[in-house]
Write a protein that holds these residues in place. Sequence first.
Motif, PDB file in Angstrom:
ATOM      1  N   LEU A 144       0.839  -1.126  -0.022  1.00  0.00           N
ATOM      2  CA  LEU A 144      -0.011  -0.035  -0.045  1.00  0.00           C
ATOM      3  C   LEU A 144       0.702   1.259  -0.066  1.00  0.00           C
ATOM      4  CD1 LEU A 144      -2.960  -0.718   2.569  1.00  0.00           C
ATOM      5  CD2 LEU A 144      -2.605  -1.284   0.371  1.00  0.00           C
ATOM      6  N   ALA A 145       1.840   1.119   0.857  1.00  0.00           N
ATOM      7  CA  ALA A 145       2.886   2.396   0.898  1.00  0.00           C
ATOM      8  C   ALA A 145       2.991   3.074  -0.505  1.00  0.00           C
ATOM      9  CB  ALA A 145       4.059   2.080   1.873  1.00  0.00           C
ATOM     10  N   GLY A 146       3.174   2.469  -1.381  1.00  0.00           N
ATOM     11  CA  GLY A 146       3.352   3.097  -2.679  1.00  0.00           C
ATOM     12  C   GLY A 146       2.279   4.147  -3.107  1.00  0.00           C
ATOM     13  N   THR A 147       1.306   3.667  -2.687  1.00  0.00           N
ATOM     14  CA  THR A 147      -0.166   4.490  -2.976  1.00  0.00           C
ATOM     15  C   THR A 147      -0.583   5.612  -2.331  1.00  0.00           C
ATOM     16  OG1 THR A 147      -1.131   1.953  -3.603  1.00  0.00           O
ATOM     17  CG2 THR A 147      -2.545   3.962  -3.633  1.00  0.00           C
ATOM     18  N   LEU A 148      -0.567   5.521  -1.121  1.00  0.00           N
ATOM     19  CA  LEU A 148      -0.915   6.576  -0.113  1.00  0.00           C
ATOM     20  C   LEU A 148       0.002   6.342   1.117  1.00  0.00           C
ATOM     21  CD1 LEU A 148      -4.571   6.212   1.142  1.00  0.00           C
ATOM     22  CD2 LEU A 148      -2.947   4.438   0.614  1.00  0.00           C
ATOM     23  N   PRO A 149      -0.047   7.477   1.888  1.00  0.00           N
ATOM     24  CA  PRO A 149       0.731   7.347   3.201  1.00  0.00           C
ATOM     25  C   PRO A 149       0.275   6.009   4.023  1.00  0.00           C
ATOM     26  CG  PRO A 149      -0.042   9.690   2.781  1.00  0.00           C
ATOM     27  CD  PRO A 149      -0.576   8.625   1.873  1.00  0.00           C
ATOM     28  N   VAL A 150       1.247   5.375   4.385  1.00  0.00           N
ATOM     29  CA  VAL A 150       0.843   4.251   5.474  1.00  0.00           C
ATOM     30  C   VAL A 150       2.060   4.177   6.611  1.00  0.00           C
ATOM     31  CG1 VAL A 150       0.927   1.753   5.508  1.00  0.00           C
ATOM     32  CG2 VAL A 150      -0.027   2.942   3.504  1.00  0.00           C
ATOM     33  N   VAL A 151       1.390   4.049   7.707  1.00  0.00           N
ATOM     34  CA  VAL A 151       2.175   3.593   8.822  1.00  0.00           C
ATOM     35  C   VAL A 151       1.999   2.374   9.189  1.00  0.00           C
ATOM     36  CG1 VAL A 151       2.718   4.252  11.332  1.00  0.00           C
ATOM     37  CG2 VAL A 151       2.492   5.998   9.489  1.00  0.00           C
ATOM     38  N   ALA A 152       2.971   1.307   9.490  1.00  0.00           N
ATOM     39  CA  ALA A 152       2.491   0.098  10.250  1.00  0.00           C
ATOM     40  C   ALA A 152       2.911   0.016  11.560  1.00  0.00           C
ATOM     41  CB  ALA A 152       3.288  -0.858   9.217  1.00  0.00           C
ATOM     42  N   VAL A 153       2.117  -0.508  12.487  1.00  0.00           N
ATOM     43  CA  VAL A 153       2.608  -1.095  13.954  1.00  0.00           C
ATOM     44  C   VAL A 153       2.979  -2.226  13.743  1.00  0.00           C
ATOM     45  CG1 VAL A 153       2.118  -0.957  16.164  1.00  0.00           C
ATOM     46  CG2 VAL A 153       0.777   0.589  14.537  1.00  0.00           C
ATOM     47  N   ALA A 154       4.272  -2.592  13.632  1.00  0.00           N
ATOM     48  CA  ALA A 154       4.918  -3.942  13.721  1.00  0.00           C
ATOM     49  C   ALA A 154       5.993  -4.101  14.151  1.00  0.00           C
ATOM     50  CB  ALA A 154       5.020  -4.179  12.161  1.00  0.00           C
ATOM     51  N   ALA A 155       6.110  -4.657  15.445  1.00  0.00           N
ATOM     52  CA  ALA A 155       7.196  -4.966  16.227  1.00  0.00           C
ATOM     53  C   ALA A 155       8.226  -5.938  15.275  1.00  0.00           C
ATOM     54  CB  ALA A 155       6.901  -5.771  17.518  1.00  0.00           C
ATOM     55  N   GLY A 156       9.516  -5.587  15.582  1.00  0.00           N
ATOM     56  CA  GLY A 156      10.534  -6.393  14.708  1.00  0.00           C
ATOM     57  C   GLY A 156      10.497  -6.279  13.287  1.00  0.00           C
ATOM     58  N   ARG A 306      -0.486   6.803  19.745  1.00  0.00           N
ATOM     59  CA  ARG A 306      -0.257   8.231  19.339  1.00  0.00           C
ATOM     60  C   ARG A 306       0.973   8.467  18.614  1.00  0.00           C
ATOM     61  NH1 ARG A 306      -1.521   9.302  24.839  1.00  0.00           N
ATOM     62  NH2 ARG A 306       0.516   8.872  25.827  1.00  0.00           N
ATOM     63  N   HIS A 307       2.045   7.786  18.703  1.00  0.00           N
ATOM     64  CA  HIS A 307       3.053   7.968  17.714  1.00  0.00           C
ATOM     65  C   HIS A 307       2.712   7.360  16.291  1.00  0.00           C
ATOM     66  CE1 HIS A 307       5.786   8.940  20.884  1.00  0.00           C
ATOM     67  NE2 HIS A 307       6.090   7.698  21.317  1.00  0.00           N
ATOM     68  N   ALA A 308       2.028   6.275  16.354  1.00  0.00           N
ATOM     69  CA  ALA A 308       1.600   6.082  15.026  1.00  0.00           C
ATOM     70  C   ALA A 308       0.736   7.019  14.148  1.00  0.00           C
ATOM     71  CB  ALA A 308       0.737   4.603  15.121  1.00  0.00           C
ATOM     72  N   LEU A 309      -0.174   7.668  14.945  1.00  0.00           N
ATOM     73  CA  LEU A 309      -0.877   8.709  14.271  1.00  0.00           C
ATOM     74  C   LEU A 309      -0.038   9.810  13.839  1.00  0.00           C
ATOM     75  CD1 LEU A 309      -4.151   9.552  13.988  1.00  0.00           C
ATOM     76  CD2 LEU A 309      -3.198  11.166  15.200  1.00  0.00           C
ATOM     77  N   GLU A 310       0.994  10.270  14.773  1.00  0.00           N
ATOM     78  CA  GLU A 310       1.594  11.298  14.532  1.00  0.00           C
ATOM     79  C   GLU A 310       2.576  10.977  13.619  1.00  0.00           C
ATOM     80  OE1 GLU A 310       3.019  13.001  18.375  1.00  0.00           O
ATOM     81  OE2 GLU A 310       4.994  13.093  17.430  1.00  0.00           O
ATOM     82  N   ALA A 311       3.048   9.877  13.332  1.00  0.00           N
ATOM     83  CA  ALA A 311       3.789   9.422  12.149  1.00  0.00           C
ATOM     84  C   ALA A 311       3.162   9.622  10.743  1.00  0.00           C
ATOM     85  CB  ALA A 311       4.427   8.206  12.348  1.00  0.00           C
ATOM     86  N   LEU A 312       1.717   9.167  10.937  1.00  0.00           N
ATOM     87  CA  LEU A 312       0.836   9.273   9.596  1.00  0.00           C
ATOM     88  C   LEU A 312       0.580  10.599   9.091  1.00  0.00           C
ATOM     89  CD1 LEU A 312      -0.414   7.697   7.594  1.00  0.00           C
ATOM     90  CD2 LEU A 312      -2.728   7.489   9.024  1.00  0.00           C
ATOM     91  N   VAL A 313       0.206  11.530  10.120  1.00  0.00           N
ATOM     92  CA  VAL A 313       0.139  12.914  10.072  1.00  0.00           C
ATOM     93  C   VAL A 313       1.040  13.517   9.394  1.00  0.00           C
ATOM     94  CG1 VAL A 313      -0.748  15.067  10.899  1.00  0.00           C
ATOM     95  CG2 VAL A 313      -1.963  13.050  11.639  1.00  0.00           C
ATOM     96  N   ALA A 314       2.282  13.090   9.841  1.00  0.00           N
ATOM     97  CA  ALA A 314       3.536  14.001   9.474  1.00  0.00           C
ATOM     98  C   ALA A 314       3.877  13.445   8.000  1.00  0.00           C
ATOM     99  CB  ALA A 314       4.788  13.372  10.320  1.00  0.00           C
ATOM    100  N   THR A 315       3.590  12.123   7.691  1.00  0.00           N
ATOM    101  CA  THR A 315       3.605  11.665   6.365  1.00  0.00           C
ATOM    102  C   THR A 315       2.512  12.134   5.471  1.00  0.00           C
ATOM    103  OG1 THR A 315       4.328   9.429   7.173  1.00  0.00           O
ATOM    104  CG2 THR A 315       3.737   9.701   4.835  1.00  0.00           C
ATOM    105  N   ILE A 316       1.316  12.539   5.799  1.00  0.00           N
ATOM    106  CA  ILE A 316       0.376  12.952   5.179  1.00  0.00           C
ATOM    107  C   ILE A 316       0.802  14.495   4.625  1.00  0.00           C
ATOM    108  CG2 ILE A 316      -2.068  13.746   5.106  1.00  0.00           C
ATOM    109  CD1 ILE A 316      -2.710  11.330   6.645  1.00  0.00           C
ATOM    110  N   GLU A 317       1.402  15.150   5.789  1.00  0.00           N
ATOM    111  CA  GLU A 317       1.578  16.581   5.516  1.00  0.00           C
ATOM    112  C   GLU A 317       3.083  16.805   4.914  1.00  0.00           C
ATOM    113  OE1 GLU A 317       1.102  18.377   9.320  1.00  0.00           O
ATOM    114  OE2 GLU A 317      -0.980  18.308   9.345  1.00  0.00           O
TER     115      GLU A 317
END
Lengths: 342, 342
Positions: A144-156, A306-317
């Motif tokens: 997906l990440a090629g298509t639009l901003p994506v943040v994954a929550v994935a340990a490791g 919160r971090h995930a959202l912040e990272a996504l918003v950063a990517t969007i902006e």
Amino acid sequence: MAGANQGLVKRSPVMADVAARAGVSHQTVSRVLNEPSLVRPSTRKRVEQAIAELGYRRNMSARALATKRSSLIGVVSPAVTLFGPSQMATAIQAAARSSGYATISATPEPTSPTEVLDFFLTLGVEGIIVIAPTRQTATEARRLAGTLPVVAVAAGMRKVRPLHVVAIDNEQGARDATRHLIDLGHERIAHIAGPRDWFDARARIQGWQAELASAGLAVPEVTEGGGWGAADGYAAAQELLALPSRPTAVFAANDDLALGAMRALHHAGLRIPEDVAVVGYDDVANTAFYEPPLTTVRQPFDDLGRHALEALVATIEGRRPEAELSPPQLVVRESSVGSAGG
Amino acid sequence: MAGANQGLVKRSPVMADVAARAGVSHQTVSRVLNEPSLVRPSTRKRVEQAIAELGYRRNMSARALATKRSSLIGVVSPAVTLFGPSQMATAIQAAARSSGYATISATPEPTSPTEVLDFFLTLGVEGIIVIAPTRQTATEARRLAGTLPVVAVAAGMRKVRPLHVVAIDNEQGARDATRHLIDLGHERIAHIAGPRDWFDARARIQGWQAELASAGLAVPEVTEGGGWGAADGYAAAQELLALPSRPTAVFAANDDLALGAMRALHHAGLRIPEDVAVVGYDDVANTAFYEPPLTTVRQPFDDLGRHALEALVATIEGRRPEAELSPPQLVVRESSVGSAGG
DNA sequence: GACTTGAGTACGAATATAACC
DNA sequence: AGGTTATATTCGTACTCAAGT
């Protein structure tokens, strides 16, 4: 004629209505809403009053159409009613709202990941947070990440652009738990693992192994019940009990597994922690009231959300998000140290 | 010029692009999407192929603007990470998606109910489901009901138009649980209640009282710890133990309270169920692995979620929803009958 | 010329109405 | 006519550009 109240049905007021009431153009109303500094204070006051009097509210559909920004964020999470994912979803939602976004959650499970993506794209989400506990999900997130901003929550997971990854340091948490048992003098410390295809399960295995190794202790085979539930923990513990040299301590990959394991130990007539110490992971609700209260590792899911959202918003902006890795925290209770505290 | 690909950036295709490719007007494309039967099969085929080739997807914002239908539903639920509400939210979400709606969840707690409503109205939700465990929340739900379609999930609330109410029959569940204990021969059956301002707590109290009364047994005072957590159950159980004539059975208003109570009983050196039988409510995950496995009442949250959504959609579409009341189900385990089954 | 305000149009899909075969 | 397709307008907000102080 635009904006005139021409019917009997009272429609919700639109900009033109506000403009008419304030004696300005709709453009000025728009400016008051979006760039108030460009409007003379006296005019602004009039407009704001008209807005209040009419109970005017912006129409998001029209706004989204004009700006190409929907203020919507999609959240994909596994259907499982597991503690972690649901905690995260809540945290993400709260964080999103305070950033002016609404979240739409969906699980890929009744249908397919593709279907979920389609659902999100049709809705016009600006970005997606994927709670990706397994490699398979993570791979889809990367697609997906090629298509639009994506943040994954994935340990490791490796942090390869353009996919941004947020995670809790599961390996550290597992090391802390294992270290705790080592410090208590245990030398045969078993691990009841979660499903191997979960990042979290693997990271916890690695942390346990690493800490044992660095303490010069033998690293036994991993035991697992196949899932994350208490029944799996029960089965795994029974296996451990059948071993020639029984472990004196068990580190379970989550609290449910630990709960099941404790029950198996009790059934075998063993005392916790005198005969076998037990440590869990997650610090779900009520672990303090298990028999005995469970030593476990608390995960800062709120932070992570919160971090995930912040990272996504950063990517969007268009900003570049920082990598985030929150530390887990050991919570010591009686299942490892006994009621006397040692 | 409309629909012409005039720039370097590849925008997502719009109807006009599909129309151009299929050699028809955008109107025909619209019809293929909304009323396929009005389009000649051969034309439809061409259009569908163009859609597939371009990967065209409808723009919901534009659609919502034109139809005044956002396909969005708001769900208000308490912030608590409680079992019931979160189960319901999941069920509602799944049901909504299969009905073509997306859900936006929000909790009133960090801010205010008014703020949540505002958030929803700005987004243009077509209806709202309020998970209303207390009278206060329910009253707010009723206020909304004049403005737009609202369905409340509230046990024990009067069903007054225009607010539609969906609920599980908590009173019946409580009666079943109490009956079970009576059938086992208990005559002193205490109840550990949840917070009195919750409908569910009150309904369970009433069911317990009613069943005791109909069996000709004395109805003792209600005990409560102030909340729904294990700590509250622990405190309440301690109160019960201090009573002159100790109860031989305890019916707790939820599983967490039961868990805390069981721990207090163990601390007092009492056996479960030999000395005191315990029954919970909810059948949360892992109750089968408590010490001992907990007899409890399972609630059909999935059903309830589906019903709530169905009722809301009916209201939105102008149909008259039916009242729904799902039956709970007693799950008997060792905490009441012992390992021998009686 | 800085500061404010207004007119006109774009956004993408739906739909009423008219035209076509 | 009767079944299909096209034209023109609408939805409510944002934004460019021009005009007014």
